[in-house]
Motif scaffolding. Sequence first.
Motif, short mmCIF file in Angstrom:
data_model
loop_
_atom_site.label_atom_id
_atom_site.label_comp_id
_atom_site.label_asym_id
_atom_site.label_seq_id
_atom_site.Cartn_x
_atom_site.Cartn_y
_atom_site.Cartn_z
N ASN A 171 0.63 -1.25 -0.01
CA ASN A 171 -0.08 -0.21 0.09
C ASN A 171 0.91 1.28 0.06
N MET A 172 1.96 1.15 0.91
CA MET A 172 2.77 2.46 0.76
C MET A 172 3.45 2.66 -0.70
N ARG A 173 4.01 1.67 -1.23
CA ARG A 173 4.56 1.48 -2.45
C ARG A 173 3.65 2.09 -3.46
N LEU A 174 2.36 1.95 -3.38
CA LEU A 174 1.37 2.34 -4.16
C LEU A 174 1.40 4.16 -4.33
N THR A 175 1.43 4.49 -3.03
CA THR A 175 1.59 6.11 -3.07
C THR A 175 2.49 6.76 -3.60
N GLN A 176 3.58 5.98 -4.27
CA GLN A 176 4.63 6.65 -4.94
C GLN A 176 4.06 6.90 -6.58
N THR A 177 2.83 6.22 -6.62
CA THR A 177 2.09 6.56 -8.22
C THR A 177 0.78 6.91 -7.99
N ALA A 178 0.19 6.75 -7.04
CA ALA A 178 -1.18 7.08 -6.77
C ALA A 178 -1.39 8.18 -5.58
N PRO A 179 -2.29 9.04 -5.61
CA PRO A 179 -3.10 9.71 -6.70
C PRO A 179 -2.42 10.49 -7.77
N VAL A 180 -1.07 10.85 -7.49
CA VAL A 180 -0.34 11.20 -8.69
C VAL A 180 1.05 10.69 -8.47
N SER A 181 1.72 10.42 -9.71
CA SER A 181 3.29 9.80 -9.38
C SER A 181 4.00 11.07 -8.93
N ASN A 182 5.07 10.50 -8.36
CA ASN A 182 6.34 11.14 -7.68
C ASN A 182 6.77 12.08 -8.95
N GLU A 183 6.98 11.51 -10.22
CA GLU A 183 7.64 12.23 -11.39
C GLU A 183 6.96 13.52 -11.48
N MET A 184 5.50 13.39 -11.18
CA MET A 184 4.63 14.73 -11.82
C MET A 184 4.86 15.63 -10.47
N VAL A 185 5.03 15.09 -9.24
CA VAL A 185 4.97 16.13 -8.09
C VAL A 185 6.35 16.85 -8.13
N LYS A 186 7.53 16.11 -8.70
CA LYS A 186 8.69 16.78 -8.95
C LYS A 186 8.64 17.67 -9.89
N ASN A 187 7.75 17.63 -11.03
CA ASN A 187 7.66 18.51 -12.19
C ASN A 187 7.22 19.70 -11.67
N PHE A 188 5.98 19.40 -10.85
CA PHE A 188 5.48 20.58 -10.13
C PHE A 188 6.11 21.61 -9.40
N ILE A 189 7.14 20.79 -8.45
CA ILE A 189 7.90 21.73 -7.67
C ILE A 189 9.00 22.35 -8.42
N ALA A 190 9.64 21.62 -9.34
CA ALA A 190 10.64 22.26 -10.28
C ALA A 190 10.04 23.45 -11.14
N GLU A 191 8.87 23.11 -11.54
CA GLU A 191 8.29 24.35 -12.33
C GLU A 191 7.66 25.69 -11.57
N HIS A 192 6.85 25.18 -10.63
CA HIS A 192 6.24 26.09 -9.83
C HIS A 192 6.97 26.94 -8.80
N HIS A 193 7.84 26.13 -8.19
CA HIS A 193 8.43 26.60 -6.79
C HIS A 193 9.71 27.04 -7.29
N LEU A 194 10.65 26.39 -7.94
CA LEU A 194 11.91 26.73 -8.36
C LEU A 194 11.77 27.51 -9.59
N GLY A 195 10.80 27.64 -10.32
CA GLY A 195 10.85 28.40 -11.50
C GLY A 195 11.71 28.08 -12.81
N LEU A 196 11.78 26.43 -12.83
CA LEU A 196 12.61 25.79 -13.84
C LEU A 196 11.39 25.81 -15.21
N PRO A 197 11.82 25.33 -16.39
CA PRO A 197 10.93 25.63 -17.46
C PRO A 197 9.96 24.24 -17.50
N ARG A 198 8.72 24.38 -17.89
CA ARG A 198 7.78 23.23 -17.63
C ARG A 198 8.63 22.06 -18.66
N SER A 199 8.66 20.70 -18.10
CA SER A 199 9.44 19.73 -18.77
C SER A 199 8.38 18.87 -19.76
N TYR A 200 7.22 18.92 -19.71
CA TYR A 200 6.28 18.17 -20.28
C TYR A 200 5.23 18.79 -21.26
#
Length: 151
Positions: free
Chosen positions: A122-151
């Motif tokens: 169940n804990m392993r699933l939380t790395q993918t659902a309800p949103v994958s950790n890759e998309m979480v990192k994309n959010f932080i990189a783009e919206h918090h760090l100010g890096l270009p949108r990567s997708y």
Amino acid sequence: MLFDTLNTERIGGAASALGGGLRAIDLAVEYANDREVFGQPIGSHQAIQHPLAEHYAKLMAARQITYEAASKWDDGEDCGMEANAAKLLTSEFATEAASQAIQTHGGNGFTREYEVYDIWQNMRLTQTAPVSNEMVKNFIAEHHLGLPRSY
Ligand SMILES: Cc1cc2nc3c(=O)[nH]c(=O)nc-3n(C[C@H](O)[C@H](O)[C@H](O)COP(=O)(O)OP(=O)(O)OC[C@H]3O[C@@H](n4cnc5c(N)ncnc54)[C@H](O)[C@@H]3O)c2cc1C
């Protein structure tokens, strides 16, 4: 409005992962105190104690950012960064904690009776659902760090 709703899902998911991770630590500690091998409880060894202490400390840190996200949400403030960071950290730390709980249980860790394997799944699933950790990192990189949108 939709993104604000998704933040509550991340906060709720983080709280749920925290609960799973802490439950895994509790079970591991109980088992380590009870199980005796070569005449002493396995919990008396630092090789058993230290990883559990480390995973517990990580979960405590992740709990703080989860509370911060929830508090900001309650105050009507933007909590996107904290909600995503909480989701990311709790999912990874809870999975690590559950994995260590399995290791602490030896072969019993793979039986349904001892619960820890189910917690890991169940804990392993939380790395993918309800949103994958890759998309979480994309959010932080783009919206918090100010890096270009990567997708
Ligand atoms: C049990 C379960 C419950 C779920 N509950 C919900 C829910 O409540 N709400 C909800 O909205 N969704 C939910 N989901 C869906 C979940 O959000 C998706 O499974 C997840 O976002 C991955 O999308 P995907 O499965 O389409 O994989 P794909 O989009 O095919 O991605 C596959 C892999 O590639 C990575 N990837 C894709 N694109 C990028 C990129 N641009 N950069 C970096 N990595 C990338 C993904 O992170 C993933 O690791 C749930 C899924 C499961 C399994």
